[in-house]
Structure formats: C-alpha cells, structure tokens
Design a protein around this motif. Sequence first.
Motif, short mmCIF file in Angstrom:
data_model
loop_
_atom_site.label_atom_id
_atom_site.label_comp_id
_atom_site.label_asym_id
_atom_site.label_seq_id
_atom_site.Cartn_x
_atom_site.Cartn_y
_atom_site.Cartn_z
N ALA A 83 0.83 -1.21 0.00
CA ALA A 83 0.00 0.00 0.00
C ALA A 83 0.86 1.25 0.00
N MET A 84 1.95 1.24 0.81
CA MET A 84 2.82 2.41 0.87
C MET A 84 3.63 2.58 -0.42
N CYS A 85 4.01 1.46 -1.03
CA CYS A 85 4.68 1.55 -2.34
C CYS A 85 3.74 2.11 -3.39
N THR A 86 2.48 1.68 -3.32
CA THR A 86 1.47 2.21 -4.24
C THR A 86 1.33 3.71 -4.09
N PHE A 87 1.33 4.18 -2.83
CA PHE A 87 1.22 5.61 -2.57
C PHE A 87 2.42 6.35 -3.17
N SER A 88 3.64 5.85 -2.93
CA SER A 88 4.85 6.54 -3.41
C SER A 88 4.89 6.61 -4.93
N ILE A 89 4.59 5.49 -5.59
CA ILE A 89 4.63 5.45 -7.06
C ILE A 89 3.59 6.39 -7.66
N CYS A 90 2.39 6.33 -7.14
CA CYS A 90 1.31 7.18 -7.66
C CYS A 90 1.57 8.65 -7.37
N ASN A 91 2.19 8.94 -6.22
CA ASN A 91 2.51 10.32 -5.89
C ASN A 91 3.53 10.88 -6.88
N ALA A 92 4.54 10.07 -7.21
CA ALA A 92 5.55 10.50 -8.19
C ALA A 92 4.91 10.72 -9.56
N LEU A 93 4.01 9.80 -9.96
CA LEU A 93 3.34 9.95 -11.25
C LEU A 93 2.46 11.19 -11.28
N GLY A 94 1.76 11.45 -10.17
CA GLY A 94 0.91 12.63 -10.10
C GLY A 94 1.70 13.92 -10.27
N ARG A 95 2.85 13.98 -9.62
CA ARG A 95 3.70 15.16 -9.74
C ARG A 95 4.24 15.31 -11.16
N LEU A 96 4.69 14.20 -11.73
CA LEU A 96 5.28 14.25 -13.06
C LEU A 96 4.26 14.66 -14.12
N THR A 139 1.76 18.63 -17.96
CA THR A 139 0.51 19.04 -18.63
C THR A 139 0.05 20.44 -18.25
N ALA A 140 0.51 20.96 -17.11
CA ALA A 140 0.05 22.29 -16.69
C ALA A 140 0.93 23.37 -17.28
N GLY A 141 0.39 24.57 -17.34
CA GLY A 141 1.17 25.71 -17.83
C GLY A 141 0.68 26.21 -19.17
N LYS A 142 1.50 27.06 -19.78
CA LYS A 142 1.12 27.65 -21.08
C LYS A 142 0.97 26.58 -22.15
N GLY A 149 -1.11 24.22 -22.03
CA GLY A 149 -1.62 23.00 -21.42
C GLY A 149 -2.83 23.28 -20.56
N LEU A 150 -3.03 22.43 -19.56
CA LEU A 150 -4.17 22.58 -18.66
C LEU A 150 -3.92 23.69 -17.65
N ASP A 151 -4.99 24.26 -17.16
CA ASP A 151 -4.90 25.31 -16.16
C ASP A 151 -4.51 24.70 -14.81
N GLY A 152 -3.45 25.24 -14.19
CA GLY A 152 -2.95 24.69 -12.94
C GLY A 152 -3.96 24.74 -11.82
N ILE A 153 -4.69 25.83 -11.72
CA ILE A 153 -5.69 25.98 -10.65
C ILE A 153 -6.82 24.97 -10.84
N LEU A 154 -7.19 24.71 -12.09
CA LEU A 154 -8.23 23.72 -12.37
C LEU A 154 -7.77 22.33 -11.93
N ILE A 155 -6.51 21.99 -12.21
CA ILE A 155 -5.97 20.70 -11.78
C ILE A 155 -5.94 20.62 -10.25
N HIS A 156 -5.56 21.71 -9.62
CA HIS A 156 -5.47 21.75 -8.15
C HIS A 156 -6.81 21.44 -7.50
N PHE A 157 -7.82 22.19 -7.85
CA PHE A 157 -9.12 22.02 -7.20
C PHE A 157 -9.84 20.76 -7.69
N GLY A 158 -9.57 20.34 -8.92
CA GLY A 158 -10.13 19.07 -9.39
C GLY A 158 -9.56 17.90 -8.60
N SER A 159 -8.27 17.96 -8.30
CA SER A 159 -7.63 16.92 -7.51
C SER A 159 -8.22 16.84 -6.11
N LEU A 160 -8.44 18.01 -5.50
CA LEU A 160 -9.03 18.03 -4.16
C LEU A 160 -10.44 17.45 -4.16
#
Length: 422
Positions: free
Chosen positions: A298-311, A316-319, A321-332
């Motif tokens: 479970a903890m390995c799953t968390f670490s791998i997925c966390n790295a993928l989420g950041r990458l 994808t965010a930025g000029k 690409g997707l709007d960073g604020i939209l990704i932020h609140f969509g994730s929450l």
Amino acid sequence: MNTVMHKIVEEGNTQSLQKVKTDEEVKKLPRRDIDGGWAWVVLLASYGAMFISSVTIYSGGLFYIVWLGKYKESETKTSLIGSLSISMVCLLGPLAGGLAHALSCRVVIMMGAILSTLGLLIAAYANSLDVVLISYGLLFGTGTAFIIIPVSIVVGYYFSKKRNTVLSMLTVCAAFGMFVSTPTTSFFLDKFGMTVTFIALAALQCQICITAVICKPSNLETKCNKKTKEFLHRAKSKSKYLRHCVKWLSIFNIFNNISFVLFLLSTVAWNLSQSVVLIHLPHFIKVNKFGDMHIYLAMCTFSICNALGRLLSALTAGKGGLDGILIHFGSLGIISVVSMTFPLYSDIPAGSYFLAGVTGFYTGAPNALMTPIAVDIAGIEHLATSSGLCYFASGIGYLIGPPLAGFLYHHTGVFETSFVIS
C-alpha cells in the motif's frame, strides 16, 4: 502618528511593493542568466539538492524502528522525531523564505546544508533519544527547510518562460527521492548499521554546499531584493518604531490577496488528507489483519502514484496545457469523493490500495503545482514570501491531520470516520 504611518505604507505600496510584471520586467533584464546559460546549471544543482534532501528526510520511518530497539523509549516519543523533522521543513517555510529575500538564496542554502549535515553527524553518535530529537528532529529539520524553500525560490528567479514547468519538476525530484529513500536506507542499515548510515547520509547532504555555491543571485533576484531594501531604507529615516511596523506590513501585505488566502486554506486541506493516509493507513491495515505485506504494498502504491501525479501535472500544466488551478481544485474534489466513500470498500485489501493510490496521485498533482500557482496568484515579487507560506500551510495540515484522526478513532472505535473527515 497614524497619518505618518499611513503615508509611509501608502508610499511603500505604490512605489516599492508594486507588482513586478513578469513578462515585461524580465524582458528588460540581461538575458545571460534568465532561461538559458547559467540558469540550466542552477536548475540541475537545485534538482540534485531537492533529491538528496528528500532521500534523507523520508528515511525517518526506517530509523524509527532502529531507535525503538536501541533506546527502548515509548513509541509516542520515538515517533515524534520523524514527525518533527518533516514539520520543521514546512513550518519554517516563511522564515526560510524571508531569509532568502533578505540574505539571498545562496546564503540560506549554504546555512541549510551545514545545519542538516551537522544534525545527521550528531545523530550518528547520539547516546540518548533526547539527543536524536534535538539533532535529527530540530537541527536537521531546520537545515532541510533552509534548503528546500530557497531552492524553489532560486529556480523561480532564473526562469521566466518555463517557470511553472521547472518548478513543478522540482517536486517530482522530491517524489523520486522519497521512492529511493526506503531501499537505499534499508540496505545501509542492514549492511553497516545506524552510525555508518547516518555518516553516509551526512556526506551526501554535505554535497548541497556545492549547490549553494552554484546558485548565485540572478538579476531578477537582485532586483526584487533591492526594491524591498530600498523600501525599508526609506522607512528607517522616519522612525525606528515605524520601520519595524512597515517591515512587517510589507511582509504581510500578501494577505490582502483573498485568492492567495483561499489557496493557502486549500493547501492545508490536501496536506491534512495526505498525512492521515500516510500515518494511519498502515495501522488500519494492521488492525484489520490484512497482513504486513499489504502495508508495504500500500505504501509503495502511494509513493509510485505520488511520483506519477507530480510528473504528469508538471508536464501538462502551464502555457499551452491545462490550467494549474483547475488541476489543483479538481484533484481536491476527487480526493474528497474517494475519502468519503471509503467505508463502502474498506473491508477488502484492495480498498486500501485504491485509497493509497488515489490519494498519492491526487496529492502529488497539487504538490507539484503549489509554487507555480502561488507565483501566478501573488506575483513574482512575492515569490519568497508566498513559497514560504505555502510550505507553512502544508505543515499546519500535517500537524492537524494525524492527531485529529487519532482522536476520532479513539472516540468512535473505527478508522473509517477518520478517513471520511480527512
């Protein structure tokens, strides 16, 4: 007195603290150290510093087991060490950002490298848990804060066109450091023992001094710091009392930005959720007798997925690409739905993997975008202050989450309530 005070504040707001228009100001600066040349050297050095610091700071969970066996102290006191070191990194964000703004990022990074290395060396030869608490928990945690925050700031100063991307990738380096820390530290502990492991980590941490030497102030950093110093210099001629008042007003002027305040509150929220999963999910798996192997997976799953989420969010965010604020609140929003429905699937082992994976991925995304969004909302002239406050908000989330979840479990007898509230 009030009239003079108002006049000084108004003068500072209209002249010295006016927003630096990123695109316009940077174009007027010499191009030799913005978006090219030495900027790439600074970027690589900063990525290395972030990776090294993450490898060391996320090894606390493995040292926890060693400390329990060696010092024979209570689990509560022993677990406080790792928790304190990570909390210090976040809670000292405003201080580290303020020092970087006053002294330069290079000076603060060097201070952090020395303090963190010293903390690890003292912990290597500690003869009591109290010494470890001070050396690893306080000294090393403080040093790491003085590295991570200025490293983020200096990269923001050196890049304009790809600022959001390079800042996001900085947090990806932290995620990979977290992933590498477990096997690396485990190998050294099994092969050489705790003392040699701490010495090896101290030697690795000391390499960040090279990063400090490389991160010379850019033209933009010098310009932003100069404006603040000029503002404070004008206030100094009025009155010593007014000088201190105006100094603090210039720092807290950012709180007039309601959008930034709301962003800080959302940062507290996702860190609270992440901390509950990291701290209490292993205990939940153990209480439900799913087996120790499920905890590791479970903890390995968390670490791998966390790295993928950041990458992925960094790419994808930025000029364009997707709007960073939209990704932020969509994730929450996704984290909220998964946490609230956890009681529906908590009775099967796969349910723990699903919660760990989703929480890891969708807290990785706002983590990677935290500094870029802060810069977009607050402005480049508030880069140091906004970055420090974001880390401070993260620390608040980590301080509130685990105790709140433990309180709810103690009074309800079930973990599901804690995860739903998070």
